[in-house]
Design a protein around this motif. Structure first.
Motif, PDB file in Angstrom:
ATOM      1  N   GLU A  70       0.818  -1.209   0.000  1.00  0.00           N
ATOM      2  CA  GLU A  70       0.000   0.000   0.000  1.00  0.00           C
ATOM      3  C   GLU A  70       0.856   1.265   0.000  1.00  0.00           C
ATOM      4  O   GLU A  70       0.391   2.334  -0.385  1.00  0.00           O
ATOM      5  CB  GLU A  70      -0.921   0.003   1.220  1.00  0.00           C
ATOM      6  N   LEU A  71       2.099   1.123   0.436  1.00  0.00           N
ATOM      7  CA  LEU A  71       3.059   2.232   0.418  1.00  0.00           C
ATOM      8  C   LEU A  71       4.409   1.664   0.020  1.00  0.00           C
ATOM      9  O   LEU A  71       4.810   0.610   0.531  1.00  0.00           O
ATOM     10  CB  LEU A  71       3.138   2.897   1.799  1.00  0.00           C
ATOM     11  N   VAL A  72       5.092   2.330  -0.902  1.00  0.00           N
ATOM     12  CA  VAL A  72       6.447   1.921  -1.278  1.00  0.00           C
ATOM     13  C   VAL A  72       7.428   2.962  -0.744  1.00  0.00           C
ATOM     14  O   VAL A  72       7.295   4.161  -1.019  1.00  0.00           O
ATOM     15  CB  VAL A  72       6.603   1.766  -2.802  1.00  0.00           C
ATOM     16  N   TYR A  73       8.383   2.487   0.024  1.00  0.00           N
ATOM     17  CA  TYR A  73       9.382   3.338   0.665  1.00  0.00           C
ATOM     18  C   TYR A  73      10.699   3.172  -0.092  1.00  0.00           C
ATOM     19  O   TYR A  73      11.323   2.117  -0.057  1.00  0.00           O
ATOM     20  CB  TYR A  73       9.506   2.921   2.126  1.00  0.00           C
ATOM     21  N   ILE A  74      11.108   4.227  -0.802  1.00  0.00           N
ATOM     22  CA  ILE A  74      12.371   4.211  -1.545  1.00  0.00           C
ATOM     23  C   ILE A  74      13.486   4.621  -0.581  1.00  0.00           C
ATOM     24  O   ILE A  74      13.663   5.797  -0.264  1.00  0.00           O
ATOM     25  CB  ILE A  74      12.317   5.148  -2.770  1.00  0.00           C
ATOM     26  N   ASN A  75      14.206   3.632  -0.084  1.00  0.00           N
ATOM     27  CA  ASN A  75      15.249   3.821   0.923  1.00  0.00           C
ATOM     28  C   ASN A  75      16.501   3.137   0.403  1.00  0.00           C
ATOM     29  O   ASN A  75      16.629   1.920   0.482  1.00  0.00           O
ATOM     30  CB  ASN A  75      14.806   3.214   2.257  1.00  0.00           C
ATOM     31  N   SER A  76      17.426   3.917  -0.160  1.00  0.00           N
ATOM     32  CA  SER A  76      18.495   3.340  -0.978  1.00  0.00           C
ATOM     33  C   SER A  76      19.878   3.418  -0.352  1.00  0.00           C
ATOM     34  O   SER A  76      20.094   4.098   0.656  1.00  0.00           O
ATOM     35  CB  SER A  76      18.497   4.016  -2.349  1.00  0.00           C
ATOM     36  N   LEU A  98      -0.585   3.617  -5.294  1.00  0.00           N
ATOM     37  CA  LEU A  98       0.104   3.493  -4.012  1.00  0.00           C
ATOM     38  C   LEU A  98       0.732   4.817  -3.577  1.00  0.00           C
ATOM     39  O   LEU A  98       1.023   5.689  -4.399  1.00  0.00           O
ATOM     40  CB  LEU A  98       1.207   2.437  -4.094  1.00  0.00           C
ATOM     41  N   LEU A  99       0.977   4.917  -2.276  1.00  0.00           N
ATOM     42  CA  LEU A  99       1.709   6.047  -1.721  1.00  0.00           C
ATOM     43  C   LEU A  99       3.204   5.813  -1.913  1.00  0.00           C
ATOM     44  O   LEU A  99       3.675   4.676  -1.886  1.00  0.00           O
ATOM     45  CB  LEU A  99       1.402   6.198  -0.231  1.00  0.00           C
ATOM     46  N   VAL A 100       3.947   6.912  -2.086  1.00  0.00           N
ATOM     47  CA  VAL A 100       5.403   6.840  -2.239  1.00  0.00           C
ATOM     48  C   VAL A 100       6.069   7.651  -1.136  1.00  0.00           C
ATOM     49  O   VAL A 100       5.759   8.825  -0.937  1.00  0.00           O
ATOM     50  CB  VAL A 100       5.867   7.393  -3.605  1.00  0.00           C
ATOM     51  N   ARG A 101       6.989   6.998  -0.437  1.00  0.00           N
ATOM     52  CA  ARG A 101       7.843   7.695   0.541  1.00  0.00           C
ATOM     53  C   ARG A 101       9.275   7.646   0.012  1.00  0.00           C
ATOM     54  O   ARG A 101       9.763   6.587  -0.387  1.00  0.00           O
ATOM     55  CB  ARG A 101       7.773   7.007   1.898  1.00  0.00           C
ATOM     56  N   LEU A 102       9.941   8.793   0.011  1.00  0.00           N
ATOM     57  CA  LEU A 102      11.308   8.881  -0.516  1.00  0.00           C
ATOM     58  C   LEU A 102      12.261   9.378   0.554  1.00  0.00           C
ATOM     59  O   LEU A 102      12.029  10.429   1.157  1.00  0.00           O
ATOM     60  CB  LEU A 102      11.347   9.841  -1.711  1.00  0.00           C
TER      61      LEU A 102
END
Length: 228
Positions: A70-76, A98-102
């Protein structure tokens, strides 16, 4: 399989979160002495092309669907903005509703091309660690020409125009930003930045905890002053 790495799906605030690293190795505009990933062999602040990105995007789509995210967290591993296909990555996630968290260290949020990208995200995380210019240069080892003043200014100006949720992560480091004077400076930054949420952390990686970790008592005192 593509070149992205994923954490196991987890629940946060009732949402299924898929956390993804979109970099094949560490690419960052900093080279922090306490980075758990290690030294920056690729110290850059411009976008880079990576191999196998079409397969990586297909894999991301499958991961979203298979895990009912439901949320994708882009944590690289470093600064996610430097992936030249980050626009496509965000577009794919948003196309699924979906929600995006960066997560960004925040320095590049002063550049128009990255502001445009970040504005597409529902949540953006910026960071503060060193709070004096000398310490910033010494322990975060940014690209030459970077200053702490510009770093803070970039996040402040970004958040003034940002319509999503801006989160500030503050990492407390023994001997660098754990004094009363340093904590007061962090409070000033928070007041300038006006984030929607402040998360206060400390060094918990075993490689750095003994030398750079603050005591439980001191950490609790700082939490009381900063977190909201």
């Amino acid at each position: 399989m593509g070149g992205f790495n994923y954490k196991d799906i987890y629940i946060e605030d009732g949402k299924r979160v898929l956390e993804v690293n979109i970099l094949p190795e560490k690419y960052c505009n900093f080279d922090c002495i306490f980075c758990p990933i290690g030294r920056s062999q690729n110290k850059v602040d411009t976008q880079q092309p990576f191999d196998d990105m079409d397969n990586s995007l297909n894999e991301l789509e499958n991961m979203i669907e298979d895990n009912k995210a439901e949320l994708v967290y882009i944590n690289s591993k470093g600064e996610a903005f430097v992936n030249s296909r980050i626009d496509d990555i965000i577009a794919l996630i948003k196309s699924k509703g979906l929600l995006v968290r960066l997560l960004s260290n925040g320095y590049l949020l002063g550049r128009d091309e990255y502001i445009r990208i970040a504005n597409k995200c529902d949540e953006v995380i910026g960071e503060i660690k060193a709070i004096s210019e000398g310490d910033f240069q010494k322990v975060q080892r940014p690209i030459e020409g970077y200053t702490l003043e510009e770093y803070i200014s970039n996040m402040v100006s970004f958040n003034k125009q940002y319509k999503g949720k801006f989160i500030l992560e503050v990492t407390i480091i023994k001997g660098y930003n754990d004094t009363e004077e340093a904590v007061n400076k962090i409070k000033d930054v928070i007041n300038k930045l006006c984030p929607d949420k402040v998360i206060v952390e400390r060094m918990d990686d075993e490689k750095f905890k003994k030398k750079l970790g603050v005591s439980d008592e001191r950490f609790d005192e700082i939490l009381m002053q900063l977190e909201r």
